[in-house]
Design a protein around this motif. Sequence first.
Motif, PDB file in Angstrom:
ATOM      1  N   LEU A  30       0.847  -1.191   0.000  1.00  9.34           N
ATOM      2  CA  LEU A  30       0.000   0.000   0.000  1.00  9.34           C
ATOM      3  C   LEU A  30       0.884   1.243   0.000  1.00  9.34           C
ATOM      4  N   PRO A  31       0.346   2.374  -0.435  1.00 10.17           N
ATOM      5  CA  PRO A  31       1.116   3.620  -0.363  1.00 10.17           C
ATOM      6  C   PRO A  31       1.528   3.936   1.073  1.00 10.17           C
ATOM      7  N   LYS A  32       2.668   4.584   1.227  1.00 14.17           N
ATOM      8  CA  LYS A  32       3.208   4.919   2.548  1.00 14.17           C
ATOM      9  C   LYS A  32       2.278   5.812   3.359  1.00 14.17           C
ATOM     10  N   LYS A  33       1.401   6.567   2.694  1.00 10.03           N
ATOM     11  CA  LYS A  33       0.455   7.444   3.389  1.00 10.03           C
ATOM     12  C   LYS A  33      -0.366   6.695   4.427  1.00 10.03           C
ATOM     13  N   PHE A  34      -0.599   5.404   4.190  1.00  7.13           N
ATOM     14  CA  PHE A  34      -1.476   4.614   5.057  1.00  7.13           C
ATOM     15  C   PHE A  34      -0.724   3.825   6.125  1.00  7.13           C
ATOM     16  N   LYS A  35       0.592   3.915   6.145  1.00  8.06           N
ATOM     17  CA  LYS A  35       1.431   3.051   6.976  1.00  8.06           C
ATOM     18  C   LYS A  35       0.996   2.982   8.443  1.00  8.06           C
ATOM     19  N   ASP A  36       0.800   4.095   9.091  1.00  2.40           N
ATOM     20  CA  ASP A  36       0.475   4.093  10.514  1.00  2.40           C
ATOM     21  C   ASP A  36      -0.981   4.472  10.795  1.00  2.40           C
ATOM     22  N   LEU A  37      -1.832   4.360   9.780  1.00  3.61           N
ATOM     23  CA  LEU A  37      -3.226   4.763   9.943  1.00  3.61           C
ATOM     24  C   LEU A  37      -4.138   3.539  10.012  1.00  3.61           C
ATOM     25  N   ARG A  38      -5.075   3.599  10.932  1.00  2.00           N
ATOM     26  CA  ARG A  38      -6.081   2.548  11.059  1.00  2.00           C
ATOM     27  C   ARG A  38      -7.193   2.820  10.042  1.00  2.00           C
ATOM     28  N   VAL A  39      -7.715   1.763   9.437  1.00  2.00           N
ATOM     29  CA  VAL A  39      -8.820   1.904   8.494  1.00  2.00           C
ATOM     30  C   VAL A  39     -10.120   2.076   9.294  1.00  2.00           C
ATOM     31  N   ALA A  40     -10.765   3.245   9.142  1.00  2.00           N
ATOM     32  CA  ALA A  40     -12.017   3.539   9.838  1.00  2.00           C
ATOM     33  C   ALA A  40     -13.050   4.176   8.916  1.00  2.00           C
ATOM     34  N   ILE A  41     -12.696   4.343   7.645  1.00  2.00           N
ATOM     35  CA  ILE A  41     -13.608   4.914   6.657  1.00  2.00           C
ATOM     36  C   ILE A  41     -13.862   3.843   5.597  1.00  2.00           C
ATOM     37  N   TYR A 137      -8.626   7.226  -1.965  1.00  2.00           N
ATOM     38  CA  TYR A 137      -8.296   7.194  -0.543  1.00  2.00           C
ATOM     39  C   TYR A 137      -8.831   8.436   0.160  1.00  2.00           C
ATOM     40  N   PHE A 138      -9.047   8.274   1.462  1.00  2.00           N
ATOM     41  CA  PHE A 138      -9.535   9.351   2.325  1.00  2.00           C
ATOM     42  C   PHE A 138      -8.786   9.251   3.647  1.00  2.00           C
ATOM     43  N   ILE A 139      -8.286  10.361   4.122  1.00  2.00           N
ATOM     44  CA  ILE A 139      -7.607  10.435   5.428  1.00  2.00           C
ATOM     45  C   ILE A 139      -8.362  11.468   6.244  1.00  2.00           C
ATOM     46  N   GLY A 140      -8.586  11.147   7.509  1.00  2.00           N
ATOM     47  CA  GLY A 140      -9.329  12.068   8.357  1.00  2.00           C
ATOM     48  C   GLY A 140      -8.920  11.950   9.814  1.00  2.00           C
ATOM     49  N   THR A 141      -9.566  12.757  10.641  1.00  2.00           N
ATOM     50  CA  THR A 141      -9.284  12.800  12.073  1.00  2.00           C
ATOM     51  C   THR A 141     -10.588  12.625  12.844  1.00  2.00           C
ATOM     52  N   THR A 142     -10.550  11.760  13.853  1.00  2.00           N
ATOM     53  CA  THR A 142     -11.720  11.561  14.712  1.00  2.00           C
ATOM     54  C   THR A 142     -11.783  12.693  15.742  1.00  2.00           C
ATOM     55  N   LYS A 143     -12.904  12.767  16.475  1.00  2.00           N
ATOM     56  CA  LYS A 143     -13.035  13.777  17.530  1.00  2.00           C
ATOM     57  C   LYS A 143     -11.983  13.594  18.621  1.00  2.00           C
ATOM     58  N   LYS A 144     -11.497  12.371  18.780  1.00  2.00           N
ATOM     59  CA  LYS A 144     -10.458  12.089  19.782  1.00  2.00           C
ATOM     60  C   LYS A 144      -9.059  12.421  19.278  1.00  2.00           C
ATOM     61  N   GLY A 145      -8.959  12.886  18.024  1.00  2.00           N
ATOM     62  CA  GLY A 145      -7.663  13.291  17.479  1.00  2.00           C
ATOM     63  C   GLY A 145      -6.891  12.184  16.786  1.00  2.00           C
ATOM     64  N   GLU A 146      -7.503  11.019  16.589  1.00  2.00           N
ATOM     65  CA  GLU A 146      -6.815   9.916  15.914  1.00  2.00           C
ATOM     66  C   GLU A 146      -6.899  10.112  14.399  1.00  2.00           C
ATOM     67  N   ASN A 147      -5.781   9.970  13.726  1.00  2.00           N
ATOM     68  CA  ASN A 147      -5.754  10.012  12.264  1.00  2.00           C
ATOM     69  C   ASN A 147      -6.097   8.624  11.736  1.00  2.00           C
ATOM     70  N   GLY A 150      -9.254   5.405   4.837  1.00  2.00           N
ATOM     71  CA  GLY A 150     -10.063   4.441   4.109  1.00  2.00           C
ATOM     72  C   GLY A 150      -9.635   4.486   2.662  1.00  2.00           C
ATOM     73  N   TYR A 151      -9.725   3.353   1.961  1.00  2.00           N
ATOM     74  CA  TYR A 151      -9.320   3.298   0.555  1.00  2.00           C
ATOM     75  C   TYR A 151     -10.000   2.117  -0.105  1.00  2.00           C
ATOM     76  N   GLU A 152     -10.134   2.205  -1.420  1.00  2.00           N
ATOM     77  CA  GLU A 152     -10.733   1.121  -2.194  1.00  2.00           C
ATOM     78  C   GLU A 152     -10.276   1.223  -3.636  1.00  2.00           C
ATOM     79  N   THR A 153     -10.060   0.080  -4.250  1.00  2.00           N
ATOM     80  CA  THR A 153      -9.636   0.033  -5.639  1.00  2.00           C
ATOM     81  C   THR A 153     -10.838  -0.033  -6.571  1.00  2.00           C
ATOM     82  N   ILE A 154     -10.604   0.348  -7.799  1.00  2.00           N
ATOM     83  CA  ILE A 154     -11.594   0.203  -8.865  1.00  2.00           C
ATOM     84  C   ILE A 154     -10.842  -0.184 -10.131  1.00  2.00           C
ATOM     85  N   ASN A 155     -11.398  -1.155 -10.845  1.00  2.00           N
ATOM     86  CA  ASN A 155     -10.803  -1.635 -12.081  1.00  2.00           C
ATOM     87  C   ASN A 155     -11.561  -1.007 -13.251  1.00  2.00           C
TER      88      ASN A 155
END
Length: 162
Positions: A30-41, A137-147, A150-155
């Motif tokens: 996966l791209p490095k952007k997602f390395k330390d991020l939990r999937v929540a979207i 892909y989408f990157i966001g922040t929760t109310k608790k400040g966690e980054n 979410g991501y999905e492929t399309i062919n």
Amino acid sequence: MKTIILFLIVSFQFGFGQSNYGTPTNNTPLPKKFKDLRVAIDVKHFPKENDPVKIKNAYYWKHATAILCKEAEITITEYGAFLFYNEKWNLRKTYALKELDKTFGTKKQLMLQGQPYVWANNWRIDNKLFGGWAMWYFIGTTKKGENVCGYETINTTSNLLN
């Protein structure tokens, strides 16, 4: 004469014909952007395999993209798309956040818990017929400040429907 025929065959395969940029596998990093991020979207595309139609001199891969967060409100801080080629995911574009409100219907990039947001007219348009893989892909922040992300492929195929 044989040289001319060989040139035409090679030219068609590499310049004038349909292109194939490969297919990602489960082992493709996966791209490095997602390395330390939990999937929540949750991100979904419909249809996931997208065949084009030709309208006048252009090809359209018409699809919809939906996003949803089930566990908490999330403020989107970045979103965009990657394309798969050269055996890896390559950043295609990061979109301006104001576009998210316009295309997905969020307000101030805020996703409410359990509320689906859909971009019904997320079309790829090109004057050349070719297939390939993209990853939204989408990157966001929760109310608790966690980054989170979410991501999905399309062919997008080169299987012309009309």
